[in-house]
Scaffold this active site. Structure first.
Site, short mmCIF file in Angstrom:
data_model
loop_
_atom_site.label_atom_id
_atom_site.label_comp_id
_atom_site.label_asym_id
_atom_site.label_seq_id
_atom_site.Cartn_x
_atom_site.Cartn_y
_atom_site.Cartn_z
N CYS A 39 -4.95 10.59 0.42
CA CYS A 39 -6.31 10.75 0.90
C CYS A 39 -6.99 9.38 0.98
O CYS A 39 -6.81 8.54 0.11
CB CYS A 39 -7.16 11.66 0.02
SG CYS A 39 -6.55 13.33 -0.11
N GLU B 174 19.17 4.78 -1.07
CA GLU B 174 18.04 4.37 -0.23
C GLU B 174 18.25 4.82 1.22
O GLU B 174 17.31 5.29 1.88
CB GLU B 174 17.89 2.83 -0.33
CG GLU B 174 17.06 2.15 0.73
CD GLU B 174 15.57 2.49 0.69
OE1 GLU B 174 15.14 3.25 -0.19
OE2 GLU B 174 14.85 2.01 1.58
N ARG C 48 -2.61 7.03 4.24
CA ARG C 48 -2.74 7.69 2.94
C ARG C 48 -2.70 9.21 3.05
O ARG C 48 -2.60 9.90 2.03
CB ARG C 48 -4.08 7.30 2.28
CG ARG C 48 -4.22 5.83 2.05
CD ARG C 48 -5.57 5.53 1.45
NE ARG C 48 -5.61 5.89 0.05
CZ ARG C 48 -5.39 5.07 -0.95
NH1 ARG C 48 -5.12 3.82 -0.70
NH2 ARG C 48 -5.46 5.48 -2.19
N ASN D 176 -10.51 11.86 -3.39
CA ASN D 176 -9.08 11.55 -3.40
C ASN D 176 -8.60 11.77 -4.83
O ASN D 176 -9.19 11.22 -5.76
CB ASN D 176 -8.87 10.08 -2.99
CG ASN D 176 -7.46 9.61 -3.25
OD1 ASN D 176 -6.53 10.41 -3.33
ND2 ASN D 176 -7.29 8.30 -3.38
N GLY D 177 -7.54 12.57 -5.02
CA GLY D 177 -7.01 12.80 -6.37
C GLY D 177 -6.94 14.29 -6.66
O GLY D 177 -6.90 15.11 -5.75
N LYS E 42 1.40 7.54 2.06
CA LYS E 42 1.90 6.22 1.67
C LYS E 42 1.61 5.89 0.21
O LYS E 42 2.43 5.32 -0.47
CB LYS E 42 1.27 5.19 2.59
CG LYS E 42 1.71 3.78 2.35
CD LYS E 42 2.96 3.49 3.14
CE LYS E 42 3.51 2.11 2.84
NZ LYS E 42 4.97 2.11 2.91
N GLU F 216 13.53 11.24 4.99
CA GLU F 216 12.07 11.28 5.05
C GLU F 216 11.52 11.13 6.46
O GLU F 216 10.45 11.65 6.76
CB GLU F 216 11.43 10.25 4.10
CG GLU F 216 11.50 8.82 4.53
CD GLU F 216 10.78 7.89 3.57
OE1 GLU F 216 9.69 8.21 3.11
OE2 GLU F 216 11.35 6.81 3.28
N LYS G 131 15.71 7.21 3.25
CA LYS G 131 15.08 6.80 4.51
C LYS G 131 15.36 7.82 5.60
O LYS G 131 14.48 8.21 6.34
CB LYS G 131 15.67 5.48 4.97
CG LYS G 131 15.13 4.17 4.77
CD LYS G 131 13.80 3.69 4.69
CE LYS G 131 12.96 4.21 3.57
NZ LYS G 131 12.63 3.23 2.56
N TRP H 137 -4.61 14.25 2.40
CA TRP H 137 -3.24 14.65 2.07
C TRP H 137 -3.40 15.81 1.10
O TRP H 137 -3.83 15.63 -0.04
CB TRP H 137 -2.47 13.50 1.43
CG TRP H 137 -1.03 13.82 1.19
CD1 TRP H 137 -0.01 13.71 2.09
CD2 TRP H 137 -0.44 14.29 -0.03
NE1 TRP H 137 1.17 14.10 1.50
CE2 TRP H 137 0.94 14.45 0.21
CE3 TRP H 137 -0.93 14.59 -1.29
CZ2 TRP H 137 1.82 14.90 -0.76
CZ3 TRP H 137 -0.06 15.04 -2.26
CH2 TRP H 137 1.31 15.18 -1.99
N HIS I 92 34.14 14.20 -7.81
CA HIS I 92 33.57 15.04 -8.88
C HIS I 92 32.65 16.11 -8.31
O HIS I 92 31.85 16.69 -9.04
CB HIS I 92 32.83 14.18 -9.90
CG HIS I 92 33.74 13.20 -10.57
ND1 HIS I 92 34.67 13.57 -11.52
CD2 HIS I 92 33.90 11.87 -10.39
CE1 HIS I 92 35.35 12.50 -11.90
NE2 HIS I 92 34.90 11.47 -11.22
#
Ligand code: F6R
Length: 608
Positions: free
Chosen positions: A2, A480, A27, A98-99, A603, A487, A484, A74, A503
């Site tokens: 947010c 990584e 955000r 925000n939060g 983000k 997402e 990437k 968000w 395994h």
């Protein structure tokens, strides 16, 4: 998560608020809204989806007024609908937040029992309802604000307008950042300095527990008891101003191609190439006397930390324990005081990383942080900050921040090796030489591999699952790579240590599962090739990311072989991450997803 803005001045603010929100859209981007005060009356416009929808709403139905607040969301509580979009109104109070208000259900129940009617599914609405009920009971806006902040629990940054109070915006912070910007006869409020960069670079950050009354000619800041406090003013870095895409289709593409430059800035901060030595940097952390290092971070920053662990252990013989911050903070691990802790974060605001930092601080550890945003909370709460000089990273998927974090880690591991006597001067010189070449090699790799990776990515975009394998630091790059790809392309991907294949995950291998094997010609090469053979024997389709020596030594059939230049083992992660990023990027472009703002993500993750 947010983004919040507020502006109070002498001209209409609605379009300025939207411009500022554009700089905060990284955000959160599932809905947005603005509210203004005109002749003492509150009004608002809100829209589901991205800011373009709010802009369209405002162009059809403009909003006047020289004071206003705005929000890009968000969603945490309540679906991303127009009705749940901020600002939330209640009887002449407008709130953006925000939060997370952790005790919102308790407050909601209490207020409902007293007749309050809630119209949204959000936690934020309780703040508007609380303020309104306190005003009704006869309190002034300032008194209502102070009382509300004492009642709510959780993480929040808030901006509030009151009917009839055209002369002020109130802000409050407990957790997520909130910056007050000073202009000439106008004042600003924003989640970060980027949002305010077109207006001012003269910034004060509220501290946790602070709240503020912002007027055209200045700000009064109070602590949680309502006592006036002074907070330092600072100049925000001018780099914040440069947040356009240049000639690139996406911020992510731009940021991938910026890596040679920002890597070289970051390395130059840590390394004196002329003398072939890492500079003396970390006075607060004495690597020669600590007997262990704790590292915590999230997502890609965690992977940077994992590679850092390999380097600290190998080159400085310093034991490192690393965990994702959301686990680290609750693990209740013993923390001997002769250890130091390092936290890695692009934004410097990630809630779990910050909580892990505070946990270590409480236990008396020296705190270092590798952060990209110098003014961030993590940076400000650290004993020593190791900056990454990546510049603003806007694409949600982290790219250039990672290579800058790795640059900082490489230098710190060498510094630690020197301090602990595990590296001699010649070794340091050779490692510094290798690092000095990394930006140039990165540039030539980026210039040469794109056509091949575009063709490969077109093919990959036809699959539903992808497996990444590697050993050592390439195991981390496998993780990584999978992160990437999933997402931004939404293709399911897993990263595995190549040695773990048999395994379990080997059961997945068939012709529908491309396997990206990351294996330069290093000390793990032969072992990884054996694992690759196991994949080939089961009909798996192999994409082989290697170097020239590795390509020459392999005779297994592959779907594609990406042969990078042979490089020193220390800089391999800095170079091998580049095709990993580009594969994800081009695959996502072929899939037609929203590369810079993938669904459900944001983000800066300032909630748990
Ligand atoms: C992945 C990504 C995230 C972040 C993570 C930590 O591409 O960007 O996994 O790395 O959310 O964020 P920071 O570094 O801001 O703490």
């Amino acid at each position: 998560m947010c983004g919040i803005v507020g502006i109070i001045g002498n001209k209409p603010v609605a379009s300025l608020l939207v411009d500022a929100l554009k700089r905060l859209e990284y955000r959160g981007y599932d809905s947005a809204g603005v509210a203004t005060l005109l002749k003492g009356k509150l009004d608002r416009r809100r829209a589901e989806g991205k800011l373009v929808n709010l802009e369209a709403e405002l162009s059809g139905n403009p909003l006047d007024g020289n004071v206003g607040i705005g929000h890009t969301r968000w969603a945490t509580h309540g679906a991303p609908t127009q009705n749940n979009a901020h600002p939330h109104f209640c009887e002449g109070v407008a709130v953006v937040h925000n939060g997370i208000i952790e005790n919102f259900s308790e407050i909601r129940e209490q207020l409902s029992a007293r007749g309050a009617e809630f119209t949204t599914d959000t936690d934020t609405e309780v703040v508007a309802q609380l303020l309104a009920s306190l005003l009704r009971s006869g309190k002034t806006p300032k008194e209502a604000m102070l009382a509300t902040l004492k009642l709510i629990k959780g993480a929040y940054a808030l901006a509030v307008l009151f009917d009839g109070e055209d002369g002020q915006i109130m802000g409050a912070r407990n957790g997520p950042p909130l910056a007050v910007g000073f202009g000439d006869g106008e004042m600003f409020l924003g989640s970060d300095a980027i949002a305010l960069s077109p207006f001012t670079d003269d910034i004060t950050y509220l501290e946790d527990g602070d709240w503020a009354v912002i007027r055209k000619d200045g700000v009064e800041i109070f602590d949680g008891e309502g006592k006036r406090v002074e907070r330092p003013r600072s100049k925000a870095s001018t780099a914040y101003a440069q947040v356009d895409k240049g000639n690139h289709r996406h911020f992510m593409e731009k940021e991938i191609y910026e890596q040679p430059e920002v890597m070289s800035h970051t390395l130059a901060h840590y390394v004196d190439f002329a003398s072939g030595k890492v500079r003396d940097l970390a006075s607060e952390i004495d690597f020669s006397s600590v007997d262990g290092l704790k590292i915590a971070a999230c997502g890609t920053a965690y992977y940077a930390g994992q590679i850092g662990k390999y380097w600290f252990e190998r080159y400085a013989r310093l034991p490192v324990e690393i965990d994702v911050a959301s686990e680290f903070r609750y693990r209740e691990m013993p923390l001997p005081g002769n250890q130091a802790a390092l936290f890695v974060s692009q934004s410097g605001e990630t809630a779990d990383t910050l909580a892990s930092l505070r946990y270590c601080k409480e236990h008396g550890l020296k705190i270092g942080s590798i952060v990209n945003v110098r003014e961030s909370t993590i940076a400000r709460e650290s004993d020593v900050v190791f900056p990454t000089l990546a510049g603003p990273e806007i694409g949600v998927a982290s790219t250039k921040a990672l290579t800058c974090q790795l640059s900082a880690f490489a230098a710190l591991a060498i510094a630690a090796g020197r301090a602990r006597g595990t590296l001699i001067a010649d070794e340091e010189l050779n490692m510094v030489r290798a690092l000095s070449e990394a930006p140039r090699i990165a540039g030539s790799v980026l210039n040469s591999i794109q056509p091949q990776l575009e063709t490969l990515s077109r093919e990959l975009s036809k699959y539903r699952d992808v497996l990444y394998l590697g050993r050592g630091t390439n195991f981390t790059l496998a993780l990584e790579g999978a992160l990437k790809l999933k997402e931004i392309s939404y293709i399911h991907a897993e990263g595995y240590a190549a040695g773990e294949l048999k395994h379990g995950p080997i059961a997945l291998i068939d012709e529908n599962m491309p396997v990206i094997v990351i294996a330069p010609y290093d000390r793990h090469y032969e072992k990884t090739i054996s694992n690759m053979q196991e994949v080939a024997a089961r009909g798996g389709r192999i994409i082989f990311v290697t170097d020239e020596n590795g390509a020459a030594a392999n005779d297994l059939e592959t779907m594609a072989t990406i042969a990078l230049p042979n490089v020193d083992e220390l800089v391999m992660p800095l170079i091998f991450t580049l095709p990993i990023q580009l594969i994800a990027y081009h695959t996502a472009v072929f899939m037609g997803t929203d590369v810079d703002q993938p669904r459900n993500l944001a983000k800066s993750v300032t909630v748990e």
